[in-house]
Design an enzyme around this catalytic site. Structure first.
Site: not given
Lengths: 333, 168
Positions: A144, A147, A205, A220
């Site tokens: 779970e 995503v 990032e 995803k």
């Protein structure tokens, strides 16, 4: 009381969160009849093992296991050696080859251990293989947290929407892109300025390519395509356009006509691209939020939104997966 | 079915009300009425455009009723451009021949670019354009988008489509 012996593989932001959530929710979990015991934590430095369950205080403030590990074994060897029921795999993701997570998950499943992961890489590279491996060994693979972070999507579809045919899923699956586009629209920032702000806040990032070029969202999309739509697709099957070329002027023009620009991932069309989203659409969420609209044949369109990332949030999705493995087993019995 | 009609009314009180009567009688649903009082024809009549939805089998009855009451029906038929879509383009929109980009849509005969807004922040910076495309149907909107995607790929323009378009 059902004792669950957990091996935690990966000791980064999410790994820390998992230890914290298990600690905070100990009593609640016990009320549910589950005694979750993290018996080992492994990173590249070694493994900290305690048969009675690791006291999170021992790891307080530690960023790695350097100087703390009491066993020299790491990776697959640690998964093999340590007696546990379930492996939580939260090592850094690699969407190209899936390692080291892929090897860890293969090893755990082959050993007959359930696996719960937030690591997209292995699932993007080898979803169907891992799913079969789990089935062959009579264990479960839950993901779970891969995503939409804490936003319930896979379990919502598998449990609450069971019986529905899922026609499409589209949404915002990357909080970093959503943050940048929201700031560009609200403050008229250029893309590079909004990116710098996001980097300073720790939302993006230092190398933002993974997020802003749509790679993360595409990963995803692959996971949803394979898991929900039963497809057999790879990263290269997704048509991906990122957000680098979006201008504040374009956002402004869109706004004047009642639209926002959002990076939208879509299954089963397998596309990731910036799209015009009506301002009043349920998909028009701002900041770092994620959102998904699930189009079904019986229930119409259902939209869920929530935080897509974060240590505790991701850990919450992982712990929910762990609990669901044991609660669904009770129903089977 | 959605239809439109161009009428010419006598410039006398009560004509507009009278022109709407058959729509009520034959269960037409009026979507819009544009009354051009300021644009009288050389004949001294006032042009009126009505867009409406009606069972096609009643259209002749409406026409007949209007003509019997001295109202001239200049044109009656399907509203050509019934679908529309918003699209954004980002890149060197102007220098990649904006006229040609528009013409690629307009020359189809089934779609047209209406409403264009441009933002050009600086000479070397990418500009952004908003355009609304109207077309004769959903399929034609889809075809127009494919054309625009192709033009975008050729001219290195980022084409941003609305989410509703995916359903087409």
């Amino acid at each position: 009381m059902r004792e669950v012996r957990i091996s935690l593989v990966g000791f980064g932001i999410v790994g820390h969160g998992v230890l914290e959530v298990v600690r905070r929710k100990r009593e609640l979990l016990k009320d549910m009849g589950l005694d979750l015991k993290v018996v080992s934590v492994t990173d590249i430095n070694g493994t900290l093992f305690d048969e009675k369950g690791i006291d999170p205080q021992r790891l307080h403030g530690a960023r790695t296991l350097e100087g703390i590990a009491n066993l020299g074994i790491i990776g697959k060897e640690a998964i093999q050696e340590i007696d546990s029921d379930l492996v939580v795999e939260v090592t850094p993701t690699n969407i190209v080859h899936g390692q080291p997570g892929l090897g860890h998950i293969e090893e755990a499943l082959s050993q007959g251990k359930h696996v719960v992961t937030s690591n997209k890489g292995p699932l993007v590279v080898a979803f169907n293989h891992l799913k079969e491996l789990a089935q062959d060994n009579g264990v479960m693979l839950k993901y779970e947290a891969t995503v939409g972070g804490t936003m319930p999507l896979i379990s919502l579809i598998e449990k609450n929407l069971v019986g529905n045919e899922i026609l499409s899923i589209r949404g915002i699956f990357n909080g970093t892109c959503n943050y940048i586009l929201t700031r560009m629209m609200e403050e008229k920032y250029t893309y590079s300025y909004a990116l710098t702000e996001a980097q300073e806040l720790g939302i993006a990032e230092a190398d933002p390519a993974y997020d802003v070029d749509g790679i993360d969202t595409a990963g995803k999309v692959v996971i949803l395509a394979n898991s929900i739509f039963g497809m057999d697709v790879k990263y290269d099957d997704v048509n991906v356009t990122g957000i680098r070329d979006i201008t504040p002027e374009a956002l402004n023009l869109a706004w004047e006509r009642g639209y926002l620009i959002k990076l939208i991932g879509d299954v089963p069309t397998l596309t990731v691209k910036p799209m015009l989203v009506p301002r009043r659409s349920p998909l028009a969420v701002g900041g770092t939020l994620n959102v998904a609209s699930i189009e079904t044949d019986l229930s119409g369109t259902i939209t869920v939104t929530g935080l897509g990332a974060g240590s505790i949030e991701t850990a919450s999705a992982i712990v929910s997966d762990v609990v669901s493995i044991y609660t669904s087993r009770q129903i089977d019995a | 079915m959605r239809l439109s009609m161009d009428l010419e009314l006598q410039d006398i009180p009560g004509q507009l009300m009278q022109s709407l009567e058959p729509f009520k009688k034959y269960k037409g649903n009026i979507i819009s009425v544009v009354h051009h009082r300021d644009r009288k024809t050389p004949r001294g009549t006032v042009p009126v455009q009505i867009v409406f939805e009606i069972d096609p089998s009643n259209i002749d009855n409406v026409k007949k009723h209007l003509e019997e009451n001295g109202i001239v029906v200049v044109r009656a038929g399907e509203d050509r451009f019934i679908e529309e879509i918003s699209v954004l383009l980002i890149g060197h929109v102007v220098h990649s021949d904006l006229g040609d980009t528009i013409n690629r849509i307009d020359s189809t005969g089934f779609a047209e670019v209406e409403d264009l807004s441009l933002r050009m922040p600086g000479i070397d910076e990418p500009s952004s354009a908003y355009m609304r495309i109207r077309a004769t149907g959903k399929e034609e909107i889809g075809t127009s988008l494919s054309i625009l995607r192709k033009v975008g790929a050729e001219k290195d323009l980022l084409v941003i489509e609305p989410i509703e378009a995916e359903k087409i």
